[in-house]
Design a protein around this motif. Structure first.
Motif, mmCIF file in Angstrom:
data_model
loop_
_atom_site.group_PDB
_atom_site.id
_atom_site.type_symbol
_atom_site.label_atom_id
_atom_site.label_comp_id
_atom_site.label_asym_id
_atom_site.label_seq_id
_atom_site.Cartn_x
_atom_site.Cartn_y
_atom_site.Cartn_z
ATOM 1 N N UNK A 179 -0.822 -27.579 -48.305
ATOM 2 C CA UNK A 179 0.373 -27.898 -49.092
ATOM 3 C C UNK A 179 0.256 -27.411 -50.526
ATOM 4 N N UNK A 180 -0.971 -27.203 -51.007
ATOM 5 C CA UNK A 180 -1.120 -26.731 -52.381
ATOM 6 C C UNK A 180 -0.553 -25.328 -52.567
ATOM 7 N N UNK A 181 -0.370 -24.592 -51.452
ATOM 8 C CA UNK A 181 0.232 -23.262 -51.549
ATOM 9 C C UNK A 181 1.682 -23.339 -52.007
ATOM 10 N N UNK A 182 2.293 -24.502 -51.858
ATOM 11 C CA UNK A 182 3.691 -24.685 -52.256
ATOM 12 C C UNK A 182 3.804 -25.550 -53.510
ATOM 13 N N UNK A 183 2.686 -25.702 -54.228
ATOM 14 C CA UNK A 183 2.678 -26.502 -55.454
ATOM 15 C C UNK A 183 2.058 -25.703 -56.594
ATOM 16 N N UNK A 184 2.217 -26.218 -57.782
ATOM 17 C CA UNK A 184 1.434 -25.762 -58.930
ATOM 18 C C UNK A 184 0.277 -26.738 -59.089
ATOM 19 N N UNK A 185 -0.744 -26.512 -58.290
ATOM 20 C CA UNK A 185 -1.837 -27.488 -58.223
ATOM 21 C C UNK A 185 -2.763 -27.339 -59.424
ATOM 22 N N UNK A 186 -3.213 -28.468 -59.921
ATOM 23 C CA UNK A 186 -4.180 -28.501 -61.012
ATOM 24 C C UNK A 186 -5.202 -29.588 -60.717
ATOM 25 N N UNK A 187 -6.446 -29.296 -61.009
ATOM 26 C CA UNK A 187 -7.509 -30.265 -60.747
ATOM 27 C C UNK A 187 -7.464 -31.425 -61.731
ATOM 28 N N UNK A 188 -6.655 -31.318 -62.778
ATOM 29 C CA UNK A 188 -6.602 -32.356 -63.807
ATOM 30 C C UNK A 188 -5.478 -33.373 -63.563
ATOM 31 N N UNK A 189 -4.769 -33.233 -62.434
ATOM 32 C CA UNK A 189 -3.675 -34.166 -62.165
ATOM 33 C C UNK A 189 -4.148 -35.451 -61.510
ATOM 34 N N UNK A 190 -5.397 -35.545 -61.183
ATOM 35 C CA UNK A 190 -5.918 -36.747 -60.557
ATOM 36 C C UNK A 190 -6.262 -36.501 -59.103
ATOM 37 N N UNK A 191 -6.594 -37.567 -58.394
ATOM 38 C CA UNK A 191 -7.032 -37.456 -57.011
ATOM 39 C C UNK A 191 -5.879 -37.283 -56.038
ATOM 40 N N UNK A 192 -4.639 -37.611 -56.434
ATOM 41 C CA UNK A 192 -3.499 -37.520 -55.545
ATOM 42 C C UNK A 192 -2.913 -36.118 -55.599
ATOM 43 N N UNK A 193 -2.955 -35.458 -54.454
ATOM 44 C CA UNK A 193 -2.459 -34.088 -54.402
ATOM 45 C C UNK A 193 -0.945 -34.043 -54.529
ATOM 46 N N UNK A 194 -0.273 -35.147 -54.162
ATOM 47 C CA UNK A 194 1.185 -35.148 -54.178
ATOM 48 C C UNK A 194 1.754 -35.292 -55.591
ATOM 49 N N UNK A 195 0.921 -35.512 -56.590
ATOM 50 C CA UNK A 195 1.412 -35.622 -57.965
ATOM 51 C C UNK A 195 1.736 -34.270 -58.586
ATOM 52 N N UNK A 214 -10.314 -10.598 -52.727
ATOM 53 C CA UNK A 214 -9.221 -10.761 -53.688
ATOM 54 C C UNK A 214 -8.970 -12.239 -53.984
ATOM 55 N N UNK A 215 -8.988 -13.071 -52.940
ATOM 56 C CA UNK A 215 -8.810 -14.511 -53.132
ATOM 57 C C UNK A 215 -9.939 -15.071 -53.982
ATOM 58 N N UNK A 216 -11.164 -14.636 -53.712
ATOM 59 C CA UNK A 216 -12.316 -15.125 -54.479
ATOM 60 C C UNK A 216 -12.236 -14.685 -55.935
ATOM 61 N N UNK A 217 -11.852 -13.433 -56.155
ATOM 62 C CA UNK A 217 -11.863 -12.886 -57.512
ATOM 63 C C UNK A 217 -10.676 -13.364 -58.340
ATOM 64 N N UNK A 262 -10.219 -17.214 -61.249
ATOM 65 C CA UNK A 262 -9.321 -17.551 -62.356
ATOM 66 C C UNK A 262 -8.730 -18.947 -62.233
ATOM 67 N N UNK A 263 -9.245 -19.738 -61.295
ATOM 68 C CA UNK A 263 -8.807 -21.121 -61.070
ATOM 69 C C UNK A 263 -7.322 -21.213 -60.721
ATOM 70 N N UNK A 264 -6.839 -20.229 -60.015
ATOM 71 C CA UNK A 264 -5.455 -20.240 -59.526
ATOM 72 C C UNK A 264 -5.493 -20.725 -58.069
ATOM 73 N N UNK A 265 -5.721 -22.006 -57.897
ATOM 74 C CA UNK A 265 -5.991 -22.563 -56.575
ATOM 75 C C UNK A 265 -4.761 -22.487 -55.668
ATOM 76 N N UNK A 266 -3.596 -22.733 -56.200
ATOM 77 C CA UNK A 266 -2.386 -22.646 -55.377
ATOM 78 C C UNK A 266 -2.132 -21.219 -54.929
ATOM 79 N N UNK A 267 -2.383 -20.275 -55.804
ATOM 80 C CA UNK A 267 -2.221 -18.859 -55.449
ATOM 81 C C UNK A 267 -3.206 -18.474 -54.354
ATOM 82 N N UNK A 268 -4.462 -18.927 -54.490
ATOM 83 C CA UNK A 268 -5.472 -18.638 -53.465
ATOM 84 C C UNK A 268 -5.094 -19.271 -52.129
ATOM 85 N N UNK A 269 -4.555 -20.500 -52.160
ATOM 86 C CA UNK A 269 -4.131 -21.162 -50.926
ATOM 87 C C UNK A 269 -2.974 -20.419 -50.276
ATOM 88 N N UNK A 270 -2.065 -19.886 -51.074
ATOM 89 C CA UNK A 270 -0.926 -19.140 -50.531
ATOM 90 C C UNK A 270 -1.389 -17.860 -49.845
#
Length: 326
Positions: free
Chosen positions: A58-74, A282-285, A290-298
């Protein structure tokens, strides 16, 4: 009267013996407790490490950040934003071309190589020689890519590299070649090292399939005057074809996985990136580096969907031969 009574007793049908019915449900589970004890740890392992993390898609459809807390739905939902960014990225065409070409080369050379090795080993009559060859060809599979990449780098080194020294001694080159910096050599080196690593271990399955062939078929062929090559072509290959088709379907399903560790360790020179950058690297690099986790998930989800499509298509085509996965 007594005779009639005796005849009536003899005509009576003896009660049918009750048929054995295998236990069902929980009773069957209890009866097979030893088998279940071996199976369930593997099932739990796959479930915990392969199925539970799937909610991260689901993070592929979000702007995910590790600083939003433990809830991925936030995290905010952005829809197809990251997929569009990947499709419009300047590296998209190059990454897809490299992934497809390297995968096709691995399939073209890496898939039939273990089959040929198994056929050749099956024809060896000296058991000692056969065991030595098997040990030598199996060994690279159990080595990490770090070790094999180091060996390949040493062999292809400009200074005191065995390949350059041999070519110079034979008079084929005038000066050493930096193979791992030349774009024209990289694909050949990558495929060769992959075949070197996996040819022996992958041949085990085909050797097992050959060992299951009825030896009377070969005896009948010898009586009919068939040569060894004809026996291989008319008996061995058709008999192991179901196994070959199953593994070919799986290889088609993994076509989008062109490699990660091998490319990452062999393509250390940035000059090779235009021909070595595949989806995984490419996903790794770009995604993880670059900590673009949502982009990597997509990008990873896009790769998974294409892989499932290829697997389904290959299985549909193989179903006509009667050797499909489902």
């Amino acid at each position: 009267m007594a005779q009639a009574t005796t005849e009536q007793k003899s005509q009576k049908v003896s009660p049918a013996t009750p048929q054995y019915r295998p236990p069902q449900g929980f009773a069957r589970f209890v009866k097979q407790w030893d088998i279940q004890l071996m199976v369930w740890p593997g099932i739990l392992l796959v479930f915990v490490f392969s199925y539970l993390p799937m909610y991260g898609v689901f993070t592929a459809f979000m702007d995910y950040s590790v600083f939003t807390g433990s809830k991925i739905w936030d995290n905010p939902w952005v829809g197809w934003k990251h997929f569009e960014m990947f499709f419009n990225a300047p590296e998209f065409a190059n990454v897809m071309r490299n992934t497809i070409v390297i995968s096709l080369l691995k399939l073209l050379f890496g898939f039939p190589a273990p089959i040929f090795l198994a056929l050749m080993l099956n024809e060896v009559r000296k058991m000692m020689f056969k065991r030595v060859v098997q040990t030598i060809t199996y060994l690279p599979h159990f080595m990490s890519w770090v070790i094999l990449a180091g060996l390949a780098t040493s062999l292809l080194a400009v200074d005191n590299g065995s390949i350059n020294m041999l070519l110079e001694k034979l008079g084929l080159i005038d000066e050493p070649i930096n193979f791992l910096s030349e774009k024209s050599y990289f694909w050949s080196i990558l495929i060769s090292v992959n075949v070197w690593k996996e040819i022996g271990f992958n041949s085990i399955v085909f050797l097992a399939a050959i060992a299951g062939i009825d030896p009377h078929l070969y005896e009948a062929a010898q009586i009919d005057g068939a040569s060894r090559f004809k026996q291989i072509y008319l008996i061995t290959l058709p008999m192991i074809m179901p196994v070959v088709i199953i593994f070919f379907i799986l290889a088609i399903g993994n076509m989008m996985s062109a490699g990660f560790e091998d490319i990452l360790l062999l393509a250390t020179n940035p000059l090779l990136r235009p021909i070595s950058d595949v989806i995984d690297t490419y996903v790794y690099r770009v995604g993880l580096g670059n900590q673009r986790y949502s982009y990597a998930a997509a990008v990873g989800l896009f790769k998974a969907v294409i892989s499932v499509g290829l697997l389904t298509m290959a299985n549909y085509m193989a179903r006509r031969s009667g050797n499909s996965l489902w």
